[in-house]
Design a protein around this motif. Structure first.
Motif, PDB file in Angstrom:
ATOM      1  N   GLN A 156       0.843  -1.194   0.000  1.00  0.00           N
ATOM      2  CA  GLN A 156       0.000   0.000   0.000  1.00  0.00           C
ATOM      3  C   GLN A 156       0.876   1.241   0.000  1.00  0.00           C
ATOM      4  O   GLN A 156       1.829   1.327   0.785  1.00  0.00           O
ATOM      5  CB  GLN A 156      -0.909   0.010   1.226  1.00  0.00           C
ATOM      6  N   GLN A 157       0.545   2.175  -0.891  1.00  0.00           N
ATOM      7  CA  GLN A 157       1.193   3.477  -1.013  1.00  0.00           C
ATOM      8  C   GLN A 157       2.626   3.413  -1.540  1.00  0.00           C
ATOM      9  O   GLN A 157       3.081   4.338  -2.170  1.00  0.00           O
ATOM     10  CB  GLN A 157       1.150   4.256   0.305  1.00  0.00           C
TER      11      GLN A 157
ATOM     12  N   LYS B 131      -1.758  -1.274  -3.944  1.00  0.00           N
ATOM     13  CA  LYS B 131      -2.986  -0.552  -3.614  1.00  0.00           C
ATOM     14  C   LYS B 131      -2.618   0.889  -3.291  1.00  0.00           C
ATOM     15  O   LYS B 131      -1.844   1.152  -2.378  1.00  0.00           O
ATOM     16  CB  LYS B 131      -3.654  -1.210  -2.405  1.00  0.00           C
TER      17      LYS B 131
ATOM     18  N   ARG C 234      -4.196   4.670  -2.501  1.00  0.00           N
ATOM     19  CA  ARG C 234      -5.389   5.429  -2.119  1.00  0.00           C
ATOM     20  C   ARG C 234      -5.127   6.909  -2.388  1.00  0.00           C
ATOM     21  O   ARG C 234      -4.137   7.468  -1.931  1.00  0.00           O
ATOM     22  CB  ARG C 234      -5.693   5.204  -0.643  1.00  0.00           C
TER      23      ARG C 234
ATOM     24  N   GLU D  37      -9.572   4.280  -4.418  1.00  0.00           N
ATOM     25  CA  GLU D  37      -8.528   3.283  -4.226  1.00  0.00           C
ATOM     26  C   GLU D  37      -8.247   2.625  -5.571  1.00  0.00           C
ATOM     27  O   GLU D  37      -9.178   2.253  -6.289  1.00  0.00           O
ATOM     28  CB  GLU D  37      -9.003   2.247  -3.209  1.00  0.00           C
TER      29      GLU D  37
END
Length: 64
Positions: free
Chosen positions: A10-11, A41, A43, A48
């Motif tokens: 994520q990120q 993923k 956001r 998302e």
């Protein structure tokens, strides 16, 4: 981690992995049959985005 479970970042993600768009900017593309190594993923605000990540070391020169 079970063998069939794909890691999800994520990120941010490790530098040896790249999205298809990032590979294209580098003149590369996933090799035929190259599997997705991980998922990414991201956001942004209330949205998302999910992208596949490929190993740069397995990518091949971009076919035009």
């Amino acid at each position: 981690m079970p063998k069939d479970k794909i890691p999800t970042y994520q990120q941010t993600h490790p530098p040896d992995l790249a999205t298809i768009d990032a590979l294209k900017r580098e003149g590369l593309q996933p090799a035929d049959g190259q599997p997705v190594a991980a998922l990414f993923k991201l956001r942004t605000g209330d949205r998302e985005h999910l992208s596949g990540l490929y190993r740069r070391s397995e990518a091949v020169p971009l076919q035009v």
